[in-house]
Design an enzyme around this catalytic site. Structure first.
Site, PDB file in Angstrom:
ATOM      1  N   ASP A  69       0.846  -1.201   0.000  1.00 23.58           N
ATOM      2  CA  ASP A  69       0.000   0.000   0.000  1.00 23.58           C
ATOM      3  C   ASP A  69       0.881   1.250   0.000  1.00 23.58           C
ATOM      4  O   ASP A  69       1.791   1.369   0.829  1.00 23.58           O
ATOM      5  CB  ASP A  69      -0.873  -0.051   1.276  1.00 23.58           C
ATOM      6  CG  ASP A  69      -1.973   0.986   1.287  1.00 23.58           C
ATOM      7  OD1 ASP A  69      -2.441   1.366   0.200  1.00 23.58           O
ATOM      8  OD2 ASP A  69      -2.364   1.403   2.393  1.00 23.58           O
ATOM      9  N   GLY A 121      -7.799   8.258   7.369  1.00 21.14           N
ATOM     10  CA  GLY A 121      -8.125   8.557   8.767  1.00 21.14           C
ATOM     11  C   GLY A 121      -9.556   9.037   8.901  1.00 21.14           C
ATOM     12  O   GLY A 121     -10.352   8.962   7.960  1.00 21.14           O
ATOM     13  N   HIS A 134      -9.342   5.128  -1.788  1.00 22.71           N
ATOM     14  CA  HIS A 134      -8.596   5.065  -0.518  1.00 22.71           C
ATOM     15  C   HIS A 134      -9.413   5.788   0.551  1.00 22.71           C
ATOM     16  O   HIS A 134     -10.376   6.476   0.250  1.00 22.71           O
ATOM     17  CB  HIS A 134      -7.229   5.747  -0.690  1.00 22.71           C
ATOM     18  CG  HIS A 134      -6.236   4.885  -1.401  1.00 22.71           C
ATOM     19  ND1 HIS A 134      -5.150   4.338  -0.779  1.00 22.71           N
ATOM     20  CD2 HIS A 134      -6.175   4.455  -2.686  1.00 22.71           C
ATOM     21  CE1 HIS A 134      -4.463   3.611  -1.638  1.00 22.71           C
ATOM     22  NE2 HIS A 134      -5.057   3.677  -2.815  1.00 22.71           N
ATOM     23  N   GLY A 141     -11.264   4.604   3.080  1.00 25.21           N
ATOM     24  CA  GLY A 141     -12.624   4.056   3.226  1.00 25.21           C
ATOM     25  C   GLY A 141     -13.245   4.305   4.588  1.00 25.21           C
ATOM     26  O   GLY A 141     -14.469   4.278   4.730  1.00 25.21           O
ATOM     27  N   ASN A 150      -8.561   0.971   6.685  1.00 23.88           N
ATOM     28  CA  ASN A 150      -7.494   0.732   7.668  1.00 23.88           C
ATOM     29  C   ASN A 150      -7.901   1.245   9.054  1.00 23.88           C
ATOM     30  O   ASN A 150      -8.109   0.475   9.983  1.00 23.88           O
ATOM     31  CB  ASN A 150      -6.201   1.410   7.186  1.00 23.88           C
ATOM     32  CG  ASN A 150      -5.029   1.136   8.106  1.00 23.88           C
ATOM     33  OD1 ASN A 150      -5.074   0.220   8.925  1.00 23.88           O
ATOM     34  ND2 ASN A 150      -3.973   1.925   7.990  1.00 23.88           N
ATOM     35  N   THR A 151      -8.068   2.571   9.158  1.00 27.20           N
ATOM     36  CA  THR A 151      -8.306   3.191  10.472  1.00 27.20           C
ATOM     37  C   THR A 151      -9.511   2.595  11.204  1.00 27.20           C
ATOM     38  O   THR A 151      -9.474   2.400  12.424  1.00 27.20           O
ATOM     39  CB  THR A 151      -8.512   4.714  10.293  1.00 27.20           C
ATOM     40  OG1 THR A 151      -7.398   5.223   9.556  1.00 27.20           O
ATOM     41  CG2 THR A 151      -8.608   5.435  11.615  1.00 27.20           C
TER      42      THR A 151
HETATM   43  P1  13P Z   1      -8.373   4.685   6.123  1.00 33.37           P
HETATM   44  O1  13P Z   1      -7.313   4.513   7.142  1.00 33.37           O
HETATM   45  O2  13P Z   1      -8.949   6.043   6.122  1.00 33.37           O
HETATM   46  O3  13P Z   1      -9.407   3.617   6.196  1.00 33.37           O
HETATM   47  O4  13P Z   1      -7.664   4.535   4.703  1.00 33.37           O
HETATM   48  C1  13P Z   1      -7.080   3.333   4.324  1.00 33.37           C
HETATM   49  C2  13P Z   1      -6.319   3.471   3.062  1.00 33.37           C
HETATM   50  O5  13P Z   1      -6.707   4.166   2.157  1.00 33.37           O
HETATM   51  C3  13P Z   1      -5.087   2.697   2.929  1.00 33.37           C
HETATM   52  O6  13P Z   1      -4.409   3.014   1.765  1.00 33.37           O
END
Ligand code: 13P
Length: 287
Positions: free
Chosen positions: A84, A178, A207, A209, A231-232
Site C-alpha cells: 500500500d 483517517g 482510498h 474508506g 485501515n483506520t
Molecule cells: P483509512 O485509514 O482512512 O481507512 O484509509 C485506508 C487506506 O486508504 C489505505 O491506503
C-alpha cells in the site's frame, strides 16, 4: 489461495461491486481478515503499508506469514498480498519478497516522473506475475507520516497513467485517510464520473474508506470504484474492544492477561467490521 489482484478487480468492475482492501498490522489482523473473507466467500486484498511492513520486521516476514497462514487456515477464496502506497524502492523490495501485488504511489512527484517510474514498475511487476496500482492526485490525511490535502486528480492525467498498462488506478476525489473532519465536503462525484469516462474498464480505487457514509460508498461503486481501502476503522474497533476488556477488569480475572485472551475481543471486533464492509461493498459470495 494467494493470487494477484487483477482478475478479482476486473470481475468486480464488470459486476458492479468492490473488493475490500484491509490493511494488516500483525498476526491477529491477518487472521481476522482471512477468516472473515473465507466465511463471506469474498475475494480480499491484504494491504501492507511500508510502515506496517517495517513494524512486522520486513516484507519477507509478512509474505512468509501470509502465505503460511493462508495455507494453515485452508483459505479457498482469492487473497492478494498488496503493498500500500509504496515508494519506488519499497515496490522493488516487495517484488523480491513474494508479494502478489504492488501499489506505486508517485502522486507527490511531478506527473512526468510519476509516469516514468510507474511505467518501469509496470514492466517489472508484470514480469513477476504481479498486479500494480498507481496513484494520481494525493489522497489527503496522514499515512505513515506523509500528509496530503485530499486533492482531486486531473482526469486527463488519470487517463495518461491508466494507459501505462497498470491494473488499477487510485485517483483522489476528495477522499482522505483517517477519520473525516466535520467540515469534510464529501466525495467529488463529478470528478469520479469524468475519470471513469476517460479510463473505461480500468478498476478505480477508493482510498480512505474509513468513515465514508454508506450511500457515498454505494454511489462510488456505481461510478466505477472496484477496490475500497479500509485501515483506520479496524484500528478504532480493535482499540475500543481492547479498552472495554481492560476497563471491565477482565485481564485481572483468572488468566485474562494471556495475550490469546487479551487480544481476542479486538480480533473479533475486526472480524465484525470486515464482515460489515464486505457486505456493504457487495463482494460477499463473489469468490
Ligand atoms: P483509512 O485509514 O482512512 O481507512 O484509509 C485506508 C487506506 O486508504 C489505505 O491506503
Amino acid at each position: 489461495m494467494l493470487v494477484n489482484a487483477k482478475e478479482m478487480l476486473d470481475k468486480a468492475k464488470a459486476g458492479n461491486y468492490a473488493v475490500g482492501q484491509f490493511n494488516i498490522n500483525n498476526l491477529e489482523w491477518t487472521k481476522a481478515v482471512l477468516l472473515t473473507a473465507e466465511e463471506e466467500k469474498a475475494p480480499v486484498i491484504l494491504g501492507v503499508s511500508e510502515g506496517a511492513g517495517k513494524y512486522m520486521t520486513g516484507f519477507d516476514t509478512v509474505a512468509a506469514m501470509v502465505k503460511a497462514m493462508d495455507k494453515s487456515l485452508g483459505i479457498t477464496v482469492p487473497v492478494a498480498l498488496h503493498l500500500d502506497h509504496g515508494t519506488y524502492d519499497g515496490a522493488k523490495k516487495c517484488i523480491e519478497a513474494g508479494f502478489t501485488s504492488i501499489m506505486f504511489d508517485g502522486s507527490s512527484l511531478p506527473i512526468e516522473e510519476n509516469i516514468a517510474k510507474t511505467k518501469e514498475l509496470v514492466a517489472l511487476a508484470h514480469k513477476n506475475g504481479m498486479s500494480i496500482e498507481a496513484e494520481v492526485g494525493a489522497i489527503g490525511g496522514e499515512e505513515d507520516g506523509v500528509i496530503g490535502m485530499g486533492e482531486c486528480a486531473d482526469p486527463q492525467e488519470c487517463k495518461k497513467v491508466a494507459d501505462l498498462g497498470i491494473d488499477f488506478l487510485a485517483a483522489g476525489i476528495g477522499n482522505i485517510h483517517g477519520v473525516y473532519p466535520d467540515n469534510w465536503k464529501g466525495l467529488q462525484f463529478d470528478v469520479l464520473a469524468e475519470i471513469q469516462k476517460l479510463t473505461g474498464t480500468m478498476p478505480l480505487v477508493l482510498h480512505g474508506g474509513t468513515g465514508i457514509p454508506d450511500d457515498q460508498i454505494k454511489k462510488a461503486i456505481e461510478l466505477g470504484v472496484s477496490k475500497i481501502n479500509v485501515n483506520t476503522e479496524c484500528q478504532l474497533v480493535f482499540a475500543a474492544a481492547t479498552r472495554e476488556y481492560i476497563e471491565a477488569g477482565k485481564d485481572k480475572q483468572g488468566k485474562g492477561f494471556d495475550p490469546r485472551k487479551l487480544l481476542l475481543p479486538g480480533t473479533e471486533a475486526i472480524k465484525a467490521k470486515v464482515k460489515e464492509k464486505i457486505e456493504l461493498f457487495g463482494s460477499n459470495g463473489k469468490a
